[in-house]
Design a protein around this motif. Structure first.
Motif: not given
Length: 316
Positions: A130-133, A239-241, A282-283
């Motif tokens: 999955t994208p940040q934006d 932020f994706n982490v 998942s990201i």
């Protein structure tokens, strides 16, 4: 960060975060707060502790002013499964508490951190990497709170110049403190039951993938982001982490390497399963890596080894 106020300090994240902050910044420079006090708790006994209900803005201000804090780390929240049982209470705590602490940060010119979550995504978000934006249309009250919180923190940064920062945490796994009502909590309970019972009944269905992270990496991420050069932060608040993505069978298989007789079966909870199904498999944490050097130390194998060892030390 020199003088840090932590809300929700006796929660799953707060417990390990406060211990690490005291080690790194000095015991006298960390003000731990929580709406309840638990005698004998390491955070209560290990340094400055104050009772605080984050829905009381005056109370937040008075404690922040009393200790002359320059940073607020706001962890107090009602988690996903609990929030679905009482959505109005979730809104009052999650959004009311966030608004109050942001206002205090604005008034006292404090740096500010609060976590978002993979719960901020929804069933129409891309499921894999999955994208940040991307599109965020969550179908849970917790998710609605988290998207609203991301936007509110952005607003306080752009409107008032508050130095707001945050991450979207995946499921967090810890041996130090029991989880507090999240959908991903099975990934903590499974270790306890593996040692106590030799078996585990999962409320999450086989084949359900969710992102996860071991708590030491989560704590490190908070500190690293708060110490990062603000000029390099393009996203700031969401932020994706992540560290790993697995389903119940995969974590069970890793446990079997240490406890060969361990078994897993299933009794799926429809509420938590519906929440899990609405989240990503998942990201993509690329933005966090590029903007402030996000990294992790624990994968599933190393985390499992450490979890079992630490729980045994606790007498589980």
């Amino acid at each position: 960060m020199k003088k840090i106020l932590v809300t929700g300090a006796l929660g799953q994240i707060g417990t390990e975060l406060v211990v690490k902050l005291r080690e790194q910044y000095g015991v006298d420079n960390i003000i731990a707060t929580n709406r309840s006090r638990y005698e004998g708790h390491p955070v209560v006994e290990g340094g400055t502790f104050e009772l605080l209900d984050v829905t009381d803005e005056k109370g937040v201000f008075e404690i922040a002013k009393k200790y002359d804090v320059d940073t607020i780390i706001h962890m107090a929240a009602l988690l996903s499964a609990t929030a679905e049982k009482n959505p109005k209470l979730a809104w009052d705590i999650n959004m009311g508490g966030l608004m109050n602490t942001l206002e205090v940060a604005r008034e006292l010119n404090c740096k500010f951190f609060t976590p978002s979550s993979i719960g901020a995504f929804g069933p129409t978000s891309p499921k894999d990497n999955t994208p940040q934006d991307t599109i965020q249309r969550p179908t849970t009250m917790y998710g609605v709170n988290k998207v609203s919180g991301e936007l509110l923190c952005d607003y306080y940064y752009h409107k008032f110049g508050v130095d707001t920062r945050g991450v979207r945490f995946p499921g967090l796994i810890s041996y130090a403190q029991a989880p507090g009502g999240g959908t991903t909590d099975y990934a903590v309970h499974i270790y306890y039951d593996a040692l106590k019972l030799g078996k585990y009944t999962s409320y999450i269905a086989k084949g359900t993938y969710m992102d996860m992270m071991y708590m030491p990496d989560a704590v490190k991420a908070i500190i690293d982001l708060m110490e990062a050069d603000p000029s390099k932060l393009k996203h700031r608040n969401a932020f994706n982490v992540t560290a790993m993505s697995f389903d119940p069978e995969e974590i069970a298989a890793e446990i079997k390497k240490h406890i060969p007789t361990f078994t897993i079966d299933y009794d799926v909870d429809p509420v938590r399963q519906t929440i899990a199904d609405s989240w990503p498999n998942s990201i993509d944490p690329t933005a966090a890596k590029e903007e402030w050097g996000f990294s992790v130390e624990y994968d599933l194998a190393r985390m499992t080894e450490d979890m079992l060892a630490k729980l045994k030390e606790k007498g589980i």
